[in-house]
Design a protein around this motif. Structure first.
Motif, PDB file in Angstrom:
ATOM      1  N   GLY A 148       0.786  -1.231   0.000  1.00 26.05           N
ATOM      2  CA  GLY A 148       0.000   0.000   0.000  1.00 26.05           C
ATOM      3  C   GLY A 148       0.814   1.276   0.000  1.00 26.05           C
ATOM      4  O   GLY A 148       0.247   2.368   0.021  1.00 26.05           O
ATOM      5  N   LYS A 149       2.137   1.140  -0.040  1.00 22.97           N
ATOM      6  CA  LYS A 149       3.007   2.321  -0.026  1.00 22.97           C
ATOM      7  C   LYS A 149       3.914   2.311  -1.253  1.00 22.97           C
ATOM      8  O   LYS A 149       4.259   1.265  -1.784  1.00 22.97           O
ATOM      9  CB  LYS A 149       3.861   2.343   1.247  1.00 22.97           C
ATOM     10  CG  LYS A 149       3.058   2.467   2.536  1.00 22.97           C
ATOM     11  CD  LYS A 149       3.947   2.701   3.741  1.00 22.97           C
ATOM     12  CE  LYS A 149       4.745   1.466   4.122  1.00 22.97           C
ATOM     13  NZ  LYS A 149       5.461   1.634   5.404  1.00 22.97           N
ATOM     14  N   GLU A 155       5.857   8.466   0.433  1.00 22.31           N
ATOM     15  CA  GLU A 155       5.860   8.914  -0.962  1.00 22.31           C
ATOM     16  C   GLU A 155       7.256   9.266  -1.465  1.00 22.31           C
ATOM     17  O   GLU A 155       7.454   9.488  -2.656  1.00 22.31           O
ATOM     18  CB  GLU A 155       4.936  10.126  -1.130  1.00 22.31           C
ATOM     19  CG  GLU A 155       3.464   9.781  -1.076  1.00 22.31           C
ATOM     20  CD  GLU A 155       3.054   8.796  -2.166  1.00 22.31           C
ATOM     21  OE1 GLU A 155       3.323   9.067  -3.347  1.00 22.31           O
ATOM     22  OE2 GLU A 155       2.481   7.748  -1.822  1.00 22.31           O
ATOM     23  N   THR A 156       8.213   9.357  -0.551  1.00 24.62           N
ATOM     24  CA  THR A 156       9.583   9.689  -0.945  1.00 24.62           C
ATOM     25  C   THR A 156      10.550   8.670  -0.351  1.00 24.62           C
ATOM     26  O   THR A 156      10.245   7.996   0.634  1.00 24.62           O
ATOM     27  CB  THR A 156       9.974  11.103  -0.462  1.00 24.62           C
ATOM     28  OG1 THR A 156       9.828  11.170   0.967  1.00 24.62           O
ATOM     29  CG2 THR A 156       9.102  12.166  -1.116  1.00 24.62           C
ATOM     30  N   ILE A 157      11.730   8.573  -0.941  1.00 27.95           N
ATOM     31  CA  ILE A 157      12.757   7.652  -0.472  1.00 27.95           C
ATOM     32  C   ILE A 157      13.240   8.074   0.905  1.00 27.95           C
ATOM     33  O   ILE A 157      13.561   9.239   1.134  1.00 27.95           O
ATOM     34  CB  ILE A 157      13.935   7.624  -1.474  1.00 27.95           C
ATOM     35  CG1 ILE A 157      13.487   6.969  -2.784  1.00 27.95           C
ATOM     36  CG2 ILE A 157      15.142   6.892  -0.890  1.00 27.95           C
ATOM     37  CD1 ILE A 157      14.513   7.070  -3.897  1.00 27.95           C
ATOM     38  N   ALA A 192       8.057  -6.300  -5.182  1.00 24.76           N
ATOM     39  CA  ALA A 192       8.552  -6.243  -6.561  1.00 24.76           C
ATOM     40  C   ALA A 192       8.310  -4.858  -7.162  1.00 24.76           C
ATOM     41  O   ALA A 192       9.163  -4.316  -7.877  1.00 24.76           O
ATOM     42  CB  ALA A 192       7.878  -7.317  -7.403  1.00 24.76           C
ATOM     43  N   ALA A 193       7.147  -4.275  -6.863  1.00 24.87           N
ATOM     44  CA  ALA A 193       6.834  -2.938  -7.374  1.00 24.87           C
ATOM     45  C   ALA A 193       7.764  -1.897  -6.747  1.00 24.87           C
ATOM     46  O   ALA A 193       8.255  -0.995  -7.433  1.00 24.87           O
ATOM     47  CB  ALA A 193       5.371  -2.591  -7.079  1.00 24.87           C
ATOM     48  N   TRP A 194       8.005  -2.017  -5.436  1.00 24.96           N
ATOM     49  CA  TRP A 194       8.948  -1.100  -4.767  1.00 24.96           C
ATOM     50  C   TRP A 194      10.340  -1.219  -5.366  1.00 24.96           C
ATOM     51  O   TRP A 194      11.020  -0.206  -5.606  1.00 24.96           O
ATOM     52  CB  TRP A 194       9.021  -1.424  -3.267  1.00 24.96           C
ATOM     53  CG  TRP A 194      10.203  -0.786  -2.605  1.00 24.96           C
ATOM     54  CD1 TRP A 194      10.301   0.503  -2.162  1.00 24.96           C
ATOM     55  CD2 TRP A 194      11.487  -1.389  -2.369  1.00 24.96           C
ATOM     56  NE1 TRP A 194      11.564   0.733  -1.650  1.00 24.96           N
ATOM     57  CE2 TRP A 194      12.304  -0.410  -1.769  1.00 24.96           C
ATOM     58  CE3 TRP A 194      12.006  -2.661  -2.603  1.00 24.96           C
ATOM     59  CZ2 TRP A 194      13.629  -0.663  -1.402  1.00 24.96           C
ATOM     60  CZ3 TRP A 194      13.321  -2.924  -2.234  1.00 24.96           C
ATOM     61  CH2 TRP A 194      14.119  -1.933  -1.641  1.00 24.96           C
TER      62      TRP A 194
END
Length: 232
Positions: A148-149, A155-157, A192-194
């Motif tokens: 979910g993030k 939203e930022t690294i 995987a998306a991250w």
């Protein structure tokens, strides 16, 4: 005030090696902050007198030197960077969220990296099977945390993303060498998306070490550990 001009007045040096994921964290953090720095490339087979002077206990990279002040250990350095240069914060203000980020950063080093590096890359047979099972268990915890993030930092690294960022490049190399898949879309869709999102961030992507050289290095490390060759 122009931050870039201000930073030029400071002495900021990073003692690094081309392959170190720990030193890479420091480079990412400084670049995300817009801090100018010089890189001192170390040969860990023939360590410089300065490195041994600055880090006499561990005798390893990374080492950050800021206006004569010496800071060692990558996670400690990241926090120093975040407290020294306030722009683009790596840690949130909320104490609980800050503690959470520190927890996952340490979990990445103590559990994820140890099980994948020591238990999968450098092992074979039953020991590798055990390392693989432990790695999958640890990755499941990361999957639950990132769900979910966009990033572990929101939203930022943030700090946890930088600490776990090696997964976005080095893990593919481990998987290729041992012929095992750890993070895939089916088992770990959020992770995987991250991994893709992090790897494609411009400052991250521009600073990855050469993939082919890493493959050669890690193959040599694996063979040496298994008694099949000598390390390079």
């Amino acid at each position: 005030m122009d931050e870039r001009k201000y930073n030029m007045a400071e002495e900021v040096k990073v003692f690094s090696t081309w392959a170190s994921p720990f030193a890479l964290r420091v480079i990412w953090a400084l670049k995300l902050k817009g801090v100018e720095f010089d890189t001192v490339h170390e040969d860990l087979i023939n360590k410089s007198p300065l490195l041994l002077q600055y880090n006499p206990i561990h005798k390893k990279v990374p080492v950050l030197v800021h206006d004569g002040k010496v800071i060692c250990e990558s996670l400690v350095i990241l926090e120093y960077i975040d407290e020294t240069w306030k722009q683009n914060p790596l840690l949130p203000e909320d104490p609980h969220q800050k503690a959470n980020a520190r927890f996952w950063a340490k979990f990445g080093d103590d559990k994820v990296m140890q099980s994948i590096g020591g238990g999968v890359l450098l092992k074979e047979g039953k020991e590798q099977e055990e390392g693989f099972a432990a790695s999958m268990e640890h990755l499941k915890y990361l999957e639950d945390e990132i769900r979910g993030k966009k990033f572990f930092g929101g939203e930022t690294i943030g700090l946890a993303d930088i600490a776990l960022g090696w997964l976005a490049h080095y893990l593919d190399i481990v998987e290729e060498i041992v012929g095992l898949r750890l993070i895939d879309q089916e088992k770990f869709p959020s992770l995987a998306a991250w991994k893709q999102e992090f790897a494609n961030a411009p400052i991250i992507r521009e600073n990855w070490p050469d993939r082919d050289k890493l493959v050669t290095k890690y193959v040599a490390m694996r063979e040496a550990n298994l008694g099949k060759g000598t390390p390079k």
